[in-house]
Motif scaffolding. Structure first.
Motif, short mmCIF file in Angstrom:
data_model
loop_
_atom_site.label_atom_id
_atom_site.label_comp_id
_atom_site.label_asym_id
_atom_site.label_seq_id
_atom_site.Cartn_x
_atom_site.Cartn_y
_atom_site.Cartn_z
N ASP B 12 18.75 -0.96 41.42
CA ASP B 12 19.69 -0.45 42.41
C ASP B 12 19.36 0.97 42.84
OD1 ASP B 12 21.24 -2.81 42.56
OD2 ASP B 12 22.08 -2.35 40.61
N TYR B 36 19.76 6.95 53.23
CA TYR B 36 19.09 5.83 52.57
C TYR B 36 18.95 4.63 53.53
CZ TYR B 36 17.88 1.94 49.65
OH TYR B 36 17.24 0.83 49.15
N GLN B 38 18.32 4.53 56.54
CA GLN B 38 17.29 4.76 57.57
C GLN B 38 17.69 4.19 58.94
OE1 GLN B 38 13.20 4.12 56.48
NE2 GLN B 38 13.81 3.98 54.35
N GLN B 74 28.69 -0.57 58.73
CA GLN B 74 28.20 -1.94 58.92
C GLN B 74 28.91 -2.72 60.02
OE1 GLN B 74 27.73 -3.71 55.02
NE2 GLN B 74 25.95 -2.43 54.68
N LYS B 104 19.42 -0.17 64.77
CA LYS B 104 19.27 -0.98 63.56
C LYS B 104 19.14 -0.09 62.33
CE LYS B 104 15.30 -2.71 62.35
NZ LYS B 104 13.95 -3.22 62.13
N PHE B 105 19.34 -0.69 61.17
CA PHE B 105 19.08 0.00 59.91
C PHE B 105 17.83 -0.59 59.29
CE2 PHE B 105 23.69 0.16 60.53
CZ PHE B 105 23.91 1.52 60.40
N ASN B 106 17.08 0.24 58.57
CA ASN B 106 15.87 -0.27 57.93
C ASN B 106 16.07 -0.57 56.45
OD1 ASN B 106 13.77 -0.34 60.04
ND2 ASN B 106 14.43 1.79 60.26
N GLU B 107 17.23 -0.21 55.92
CA GLU B 107 17.57 -0.55 54.54
C GLU B 107 19.01 -1.04 54.53
OE1 GLU B 107 15.93 -0.69 51.76
OE2 GLU B 107 14.09 0.47 52.11
N ASP B 108 19.41 -1.63 53.41
CA ASP B 108 20.77 -2.14 53.31
C ASP B 108 21.40 -1.64 52.01
OD1 ASP B 108 23.03 -3.57 54.00
OD2 ASP B 108 22.29 -5.47 53.21
N ILE B 109 22.69 -1.41 52.04
CA ILE B 109 23.45 -1.15 50.81
C ILE B 109 24.55 -2.21 50.77
CG2 ILE B 109 25.09 0.44 49.68
CD1 ILE B 109 23.44 2.77 50.74
N LYS B 110 24.61 -2.94 49.66
CA LYS B 110 25.65 -3.98 49.56
C LYS B 110 27.01 -3.33 49.28
CE LYS B 110 22.68 -7.64 47.81
NZ LYS B 110 22.22 -8.32 46.60
N ALA B 111 27.01 -2.39 48.33
CA ALA B 111 28.30 -1.81 47.94
C ALA B 111 28.09 -0.56 47.10
CB ALA B 111 29.09 -2.84 47.14
N ASP B 134 24.80 -0.72 44.86
CA ASP B 134 24.14 -2.03 44.74
C ASP B 134 23.39 -2.27 46.05
OD1 ASP B 134 23.32 -4.63 44.41
OD2 ASP B 134 25.28 -5.42 43.87
N ILE B 135 22.08 -2.47 45.95
CA ILE B 135 21.28 -2.63 47.18
C ILE B 135 20.57 -3.98 47.18
CG2 ILE B 135 20.98 -0.21 47.67
CD1 ILE B 135 18.22 -0.35 46.34
#
Lengths: 480, 135
Positions: B12, B36, B38, B74, B104-111, B134-135
């Protein structure tokens, strides 16, 4: 600090930390000696021991060979909790509710598809967005989201986007009937409006694979698998909607756990409440709704894959049938014989795949003799496996591993390699890569993961599930 | 002063955030989360959003505050670079955040998780928080 000397070796594939005054049950790890040493390098076992302290946990807290550090319990955990005196823990299911796998079978061999492979991969890449800032073009209504939350994959099929047989070839027929959209927040529903049929990022992927090796001819035949066959694997979950459901209930449950129910656990992230409480039941229904959304998402992706398949192959396109669709992050009621008594328990699986044996009533009639197909993805560019559930799997509440499991941080992986280098290596093996981000490719490089073959050997030899077929990738399609 | 740094974590995203005050600490945590992801900015038009959060204690407050912003990121497809606190206590925030639309985003964060969360005052004029995403 937990070390190898804290374990008793039960056999070559199973290790146990005996129960102490803080633990309610012993902690068990399915692993080879070599893999255990790797597992001990992060906080997985500490988190597993924390899991054994959950009120109402029965028999053992279990970690799989692919386990790695997460939050609350490790990723790769199974715990069965007593209904009457036990808890339900959103943290021990995780944010990606019903993250899982779907496998589609073609009737073609590798040789027949090879000339079309690039085109198929390109079409799938175009049809299935990752959903990061560019979800599907049309946002669906909240009314439609509610239907998806309560009907799961069935709703997608009823709308004409799937085949009736797809439903049968899906865990729980793609719909948990206790789901209630009422307990899913507007925020969660909003996050889900443009994400039905999107892949997500991180380790989620689509792969065009071939059946490389068959281990059990009879079961493979029953599953409709043959050597060199082209299959398509889908790995994704409930996307932002599931993440928000977990976020909402963690936020609500932490004060309840600490003040109202005075439950003492070593980590707030468990956020547990009594299963039979009003709050616990609300989460259980919301979790089920999010799980249904995930089945709908994978079914919708299957629709787009079929569309891409037809577009690329034209008249040559024959059907793509679903082998199975199975979750690896979910909470369900199941019955087990515990202390010579049939007991209904709440099984928390976080990074662990259900693997029901032959003659289990919950699996489709056509798999009654073989046991349930179990789908295990490898890391990018490495093998994936089809396993089957076995009787002996009762020792782990009919659960097995869920993948390769990380051994290296994304940051280290980025330092160790580059997206270009990973693609070059994959290309040298003849693997096509379609990805929206070079960084994403480097982060998911095979060197950042455990060896999937070693993970599978453990679960096969430990008797948690049986090897049926090995799949190798021909094309990898990823989001960011 | 360094605003934040990324800590090694196997699966993570773990960050250590710094601030002279609690407000600055929270603002830098927002920056870290947005960096983060991006984001690719769509246009220069500034967007202002209101945030109102009540929470259990300061630890849950930072998670709930970041979770609320992650939800906006999001669903609105926006990124935020500035926070203006109108009210800040250990259990309540009333603030405005400022940002821009994103292509757009180049990374994701779930929570944002509560796991191993730390907020402490290291010395006068130095607050520090450790947060796991959490990614």
């Amino acid at each position: 600090m937990i070390s190898k000397k804290d374990f008793i070796k039960i056999n070559d594939w199973l290790w146990e930390i005996p129960k102490n005054e803080k633990m309610n049950v012993p902690a068990r790890v399915y692993s080879s000696e070599k893999m255990l040493e790797e597992i001990l390098k992060d906080r997985s076992i500490e988190q597993l021991v924390n899991g054994t302290m959950l009120p109402g946990i029965l028999k053992y807290g279990i970690a799989m060979p692919d386990c790695h550090e997460g939050y609350s319990v490790p990723i790769g955990f199974v715990g069965a909790i007593e209904i009457s005196n036990g808890i339900i823990s959103p943290g021990a299911c995780g944010f990606d509710i019903n993250c899982g796998m779907k496998l589609m079978k073609s009737q073609y061999s590798e040789q027949e598809i090879k000339p079309y492979l690039e085109k198929i991969a390109e079409e799938i890449y175009k049809e299935v967005p990752s959903g990061l800032g560019q979800g599907r073009k049309n946002k669906i209504s909240i009314e439609e989201i509610n239907k998806i939350l309560e009907q799961g994959a069935k709703r997608i099929v009823n709308l004409g986007y799937g085949e009736k047989e797809d439903i049968e070839n899906c865990e729980a027929n793609g719909c948990l009937d206790w789901a209630d959209s009422l307990y899913v927040s507007e925020k969660a529903k909003n996050r889900g409006r443009d994400q039905v049929g999107t892949l997500g990022s991180g380790n989620h992927f689509l792969e065009i694979q071939k059946v490389e090796e068959i281990f059990d001819k009879e079961i493979a035949q029953n599953f409709g698998l043959f050597e060199n066959q082209i299959v398509i694997m889908v790995h994704t979950g409930s996307r932002g909607l599931g993440h928000q459901v977990c976020t909402d209930y963690l936020r609500e449950f932490i004060p309840l756990m600490e003040n109202k129910y005075k439950i003492k656990v070593p980590d707030r992230e468990f956020a547990c409440v009594p299963f039979l409480s009003e709050e616990g039941q609300r989460y259980f229904r919301a979790m089920a709704a999010a799980a249904n959304y995930a089945w709908a998402n994978r079914e919708m992706i299957a629709f787009f894959i079929r569309k891409a398949w037809k577009k690329a192959l034209g008249e040559k396109a024959t059907s793509l049938e679903i082998l199975y669709d199975v979750a690896h992050n979910i909470i369900k009621k199941e019955k087990y014989i515990i202390n010579n008594k049939e007991t209904e328990v709440i099984v928390h699986r976080k990074g662990s795949t259900r693997a029901f044996p032959p003659y289990n009533q919950e699996i489709p009639s056509k798999y009654q003799k073989t046991g349930q197909p179990v789908l295990i993805p490898g890391s990018m560019g490495t093998s994936s496996y089809v396993l089957s559930g076995v009787e002996k799997g009762e020792q782990s509440f009919f659960s097995t591993c869920h993948g390769a499991g990380r051994t290296m941080s994304r940051h280290k992986s980025l330092k160790a390699t580059s997206g270009e280098e990973v693609i070059k290596n994959l290309k040298s093996k003849g693997i096509i890569v379609k990805c929206r981000s070079m960084r994403g490719i480097a982060e998911e490089a095979p060197l950042a993961y455990k060896n999937i073959d070693e993970v599978i050997e453990v679960v096969h030899n430990a008797g948690l599930s049986k090897k049926v077929a090995k799949l190798t990738p021909l094309a990898v399609i990823k989001g960011e | 002063m360094e605003k934040y740094k990324i800590i090694e974590h196997r699966a993570d995203l773990k960050i250590k955030v710094f601030g002279k005050t609690k407000e600055e600490l929270f603002e830098n945590a927002v920056l870290a989360m947005n960096d983060y992801l991006q984001p690719e900015i769509k246009n220069s038009k500034i967007i202002k959003r209101k945030i109102l959060i009540k929470s259990f204690d300061i630890k849950t407050l930072i998670v709930d505050f970041l979770s609320e912003i992650l939800y906006l990121i999001q669903t609105k497809k926006e990124t935020y670079f500035k926070t203006d606190f109108k009210k800040f206590t250990d259990t309540e925030i009333y603030a405005f955040i400022f940002g821009r639309k994103v292509k757009k985003f180049n990374e994701d964060i779930k929570a944002v998780t509560y796991y191993d969360l730390e907020i402490k005052q290291k010395e006068k004029n130095l607050w520090q928080a450790t947060i796991l995403f959490d990614i």
